[in-house]
Design a protein around this motif. Structure first.
Motif, short mmCIF file in Angstrom:
data_model
loop_
_atom_site.label_atom_id
_atom_site.label_comp_id
_atom_site.label_asym_id
_atom_site.label_seq_id
_atom_site.Cartn_x
_atom_site.Cartn_y
_atom_site.Cartn_z
N LYS A 86 -30.62 -9.03 -15.60
CA LYS A 86 -31.88 -9.41 -16.24
C LYS A 86 -31.72 -9.61 -17.75
N THR A 87 -30.75 -8.93 -18.34
CA THR A 87 -30.50 -9.08 -19.78
C THR A 87 -29.20 -9.84 -20.07
N LEU A 88 -28.59 -10.38 -19.01
CA LEU A 88 -27.33 -11.12 -19.12
C LEU A 88 -26.24 -10.28 -19.80
N THR A 89 -26.22 -8.99 -19.44
CA THR A 89 -25.20 -8.09 -19.97
C THR A 89 -23.97 -8.10 -19.08
N PRO A 90 -22.77 -8.30 -19.65
CA PRO A 90 -21.55 -8.22 -18.83
C PRO A 90 -21.31 -6.79 -18.35
N VAL A 91 -20.78 -6.67 -17.13
CA VAL A 91 -20.64 -5.36 -16.51
C VAL A 91 -19.24 -5.18 -15.94
N THR A 92 -18.69 -4.00 -16.12
CA THR A 92 -17.48 -3.58 -15.41
C THR A 92 -17.88 -2.46 -14.47
N LEU A 93 -17.50 -2.60 -13.20
CA LEU A 93 -17.87 -1.62 -12.18
C LEU A 93 -16.62 -0.99 -11.57
N GLU A 94 -16.61 0.33 -11.52
CA GLU A 94 -15.54 1.07 -10.82
C GLU A 94 -16.21 1.83 -9.68
N LEU A 95 -16.01 1.39 -8.44
CA LEU A 95 -16.87 1.83 -7.35
C LEU A 95 -16.17 2.61 -6.23
N GLY A 96 -14.90 2.54 -6.09
CA GLY A 96 -14.23 3.33 -5.06
C GLY A 96 -14.24 2.68 -3.70
N GLY A 97 -14.43 3.48 -2.65
CA GLY A 97 -14.35 3.02 -1.28
C GLY A 97 -13.31 3.80 -0.50
N LYS A 98 -13.05 3.37 0.74
CA LYS A 98 -12.10 4.09 1.58
C LYS A 98 -10.69 3.56 1.33
N SER A 99 -9.89 4.34 0.61
CA SER A 99 -8.53 3.92 0.28
C SER A 99 -7.56 4.35 1.38
N PRO A 100 -6.96 3.39 2.10
CA PRO A 100 -6.08 3.73 3.23
C PRO A 100 -4.66 4.06 2.80
N VAL A 101 -3.97 4.77 3.68
CA VAL A 101 -2.54 5.07 3.50
C VAL A 101 -1.81 4.65 4.76
N PHE A 102 -0.79 3.80 4.61
CA PHE A 102 0.08 3.49 5.76
C PHE A 102 1.36 4.29 5.63
N VAL A 103 1.67 5.05 6.66
CA VAL A 103 2.90 5.85 6.68
C VAL A 103 3.86 5.23 7.68
N ASP A 104 4.95 4.70 7.17
CA ASP A 104 5.99 4.09 7.98
C ASP A 104 6.97 5.17 8.43
N PRO A 105 7.38 5.17 9.68
CA PRO A 105 8.40 6.15 10.10
C PRO A 105 9.65 6.11 9.23
N LYS A 106 9.93 4.96 8.63
CA LYS A 106 11.08 4.86 7.72
C LYS A 106 10.65 5.25 6.30
N CYS A 107 10.20 6.49 6.16
CA CYS A 107 9.79 7.00 4.85
C CYS A 107 10.52 8.31 4.58
N ASP A 108 10.44 8.77 3.36
CA ASP A 108 10.91 10.11 3.03
C ASP A 108 9.78 11.05 3.45
N LEU A 109 9.89 11.63 4.62
CA LEU A 109 8.76 12.29 5.27
C LEU A 109 8.21 13.46 4.46
N SER A 110 9.06 14.35 4.00
CA SER A 110 8.55 15.53 3.28
C SER A 110 7.89 15.11 1.97
N MET A 111 8.49 14.13 1.28
CA MET A 111 7.89 13.64 0.04
C MET A 111 6.55 12.98 0.32
N ALA A 112 6.49 12.16 1.36
CA ALA A 112 5.24 11.47 1.71
C ALA A 112 4.14 12.48 2.00
N ALA A 113 4.43 13.47 2.82
CA ALA A 113 3.42 14.47 3.17
C ALA A 113 2.95 15.24 1.93
#
Length: 510
Positions: free
Chosen positions: A210-237
């Motif tokens: 309404k006032t033509l003000t520029p906006v920056t939004l930091e909103l989040g959400g559901k951040s997923p994690v993919f764990v590949d069997p070919k990982c450093d398991l203890s470090m990943a956990a």
């Protein structure tokens, strides 16, 4: 709960006018004054560490280690980086050489946008406030700072300390809730930075429109994690479990859920349990190392989601409504349509979703809102590259969680529903800066550009055609796809070819 004194609504007009007048007066334009304010911000934090530890414990149950690691330490680091670089960042720039426009003496000036409104979240009340405030000051703005009413002790301390360390006509703290925020949003601003939920973000963006003000939004959400069997398991956990439970899971970039191949789920959960036992070897260690949810409402929402899951609790699950405590909890065999997958969890509950393969991971992630962060744990470069090239997210991190937010030189921001715009260091400075184009052509250029003046003729039309570049040759068709050949393989092949050529040449010379 501490009593938070709200700023009287009828004072907000006066505050806006006063900070506007300060900006127009040029008080914040000298770099020396900006650096003075930046140092004051740094010492505001440094001088009052014990006070901040006390209020953050009262508001969030935040352990002292987390206060240093995630709040005061990163904030002072960003202030120091901004202090050290503000002269370079604010210096006028000249574009690169151009045969047409270099004689016109092009300059890009850096100016503040005016009054910046920073509306900060409850979960990291220092870290998500002081960095943007420092960037806004470095860019030559005045600032209205609206802390969260959900952290009353911390927000009260902000109001007390800012008034002591910084001129209130340069940075002013406005405390309050919906009424006070709504009043703030009636005014035009040079820029608004809001960090919080998507629901409130829509309200902020709509009001700013309404006032033509520029906006920056930091909103989040559901951040997923993919764990590949070919990982450093203890470090990943270890890194995933730390990122999930930091600040009691109340982080906009916390790992929200795990996507793991079905036949690797058991092994991965065993590694998570080992990390849990190492982090919290005794009940006392657990009690002293995990924060609390911010409010009874937050506790009730998450505990209800946990109680309604169709998955199976692998470990954890203890609840204490009186202290708003939820024990770090891992839930296995969670389906895509489980209640735990319906919204951002924002707490120490970690669903494990078994999948068939990486293609199912990519399909699911792409079918939902672009997350603020996407995490990949793998030692396979092809897996990393495939996910990078096939998904969108605010950030994508390999074999790490959370720390990209404060990593020097990296932007922090979302994409689509997870947010828009960036901050952190130079990116924050640029967000709050108006880059003002300038030309100052000498008079003699009119001898070259006289054809731009009327009356227009065919001769003049022909004479100006040389000013504009010609396109390359017309393409005959799209380029051939490089199927199955990653950049790394291409680079190694090219390197091997060059090396072989050098050996051949050497043999010929010999």
């Amino acid at each position: 709960m501490s009593k938070l004194n709200y700023t009287p609504v009828d004072e907000i007009d006066k505050i806006h006018a006063e900070l506007s007048n300060t900006f127009k007066s040029g008080k914040v334009q000298p770099i020396a004054y900006r650096k003075y304010v930046l140092l004051q911000l740094g010492y505001l934090l440094k001088d009052n560490v014990s006070k901040f530890e006390e209020v953050l414990m009262a508001d969030l149950g935040k352990p002292k280690v987390e206060v240093t690691l995630t709040e005061i330490g990163p904030s002072i680091s960003e202030i120091k980086d901004t202090y050290s670089n503000v002269e370079k960042w604010a210096k006028p720039e000249k574009p690169g050489f151009s045969i047409n426009y270099t004689p016109m003496r092009r300059v890009i000036y850096k100016q503040g946008k005016g009054i910046v409104l920073i509306i900060s979240p409850f979960n990291y009340p220092i870290n998500m406030s002081f960095g943007p405030i420092a960037s806004a000051i470095a860019a030559g703005n005045t600032v209205v700072f609206k802390p969260s009413e959900q952290t009353p002790a911390t927000s009260s301390l902000f109001a007390e300390l800012f008034a002591k360390y910084v001129d209130p006509s340069v940075i002013c703290v406005v405390n309050g809730g919906v009424a006070e925020t709504s009043k703030l949003l009636e005014h035009p601003w040079g820029h608004i930075l809001f960090t919080g939920s998507g629901r409130v973000g829509r309200i902020i963006a709509s009001a700013a429109g309404k006032t033509l003000t520029p906006v920056t939004l930091e909103l989040g959400g559901k951040s997923p994690v993919f764990v590949d069997p070919k990982c450093d398991l203890s470090m990943a956990a270890r890194r995933i479990f730390w990122g999930k439970n930091l600040n009691a899971g109340q982080s906009c970039v916390a790992p929200d859920y795990i996507l793991v191949p079905k036949d690797f789920q058991n092994k991965f959960i065993e590694a998570l349990k080992a990390a849990n036992d190492a982090f919290y070897p005794t009940p006392e260690a657990e009690a002293n190392s995990i924060g609390r949810l911010v409010s009874p409402q937050a506790y009730k929402r998450l505990s209800n989601l946990l109680k309604s899951t169709k998955g199976t609790i692998a470990f954890g699950g203890r609840l204490d409504e009186a202290t708003k405590y939820i024990q770090p909890t891992v839930v296995r065999d969670v389906s895509f349509d489980d209640p735990l997958m319906s919204e951002e969890l924002f707490g120490p509950v970690l669903p494990i979703v078994p999948v068939d393969d990486i293609d199912e991971v990519i399909k699911f992630v792409n079918a939902h809102d672009h997350p603020l962060a996407l995490y990949v744990f793998s030692q396979d470069n092809e897996v990393k590259t495939k996910i990078i090239n096939s998904t969108q997210s605010g950030a994508i991190c390999m074999n790490e969680t959370m720390t990209h937010v404060g990593a020097e030189g990296l932007p922090f921001g979302g994409v689509g529903p997870s947010g828009s715009g960036h901050h952190n260091g130079k990116f924050g400075f640029d967000t709050f800066t108006h880059t003002r184009a300038s030309l100052d052509p000498p008079g003699w250029l009119d001898m070259i550009l006289s054809s731009r003046y009327p009356p227009y003729t065919d001769k003049k039309l022909k004479s100006i055609s040389w000013l504009f570049p010609k396109l390359p040759a017309r393409p005959t068709g799209p380029p051939a796809p490089m199927e199955g050949r990653s950049f790394t393989k291409w680079f190694l092949f090219a390197l091997a070819t060059i090396f072989a050529g050098l050996l051949t040449k050497r043999k010929i010379l010999v």
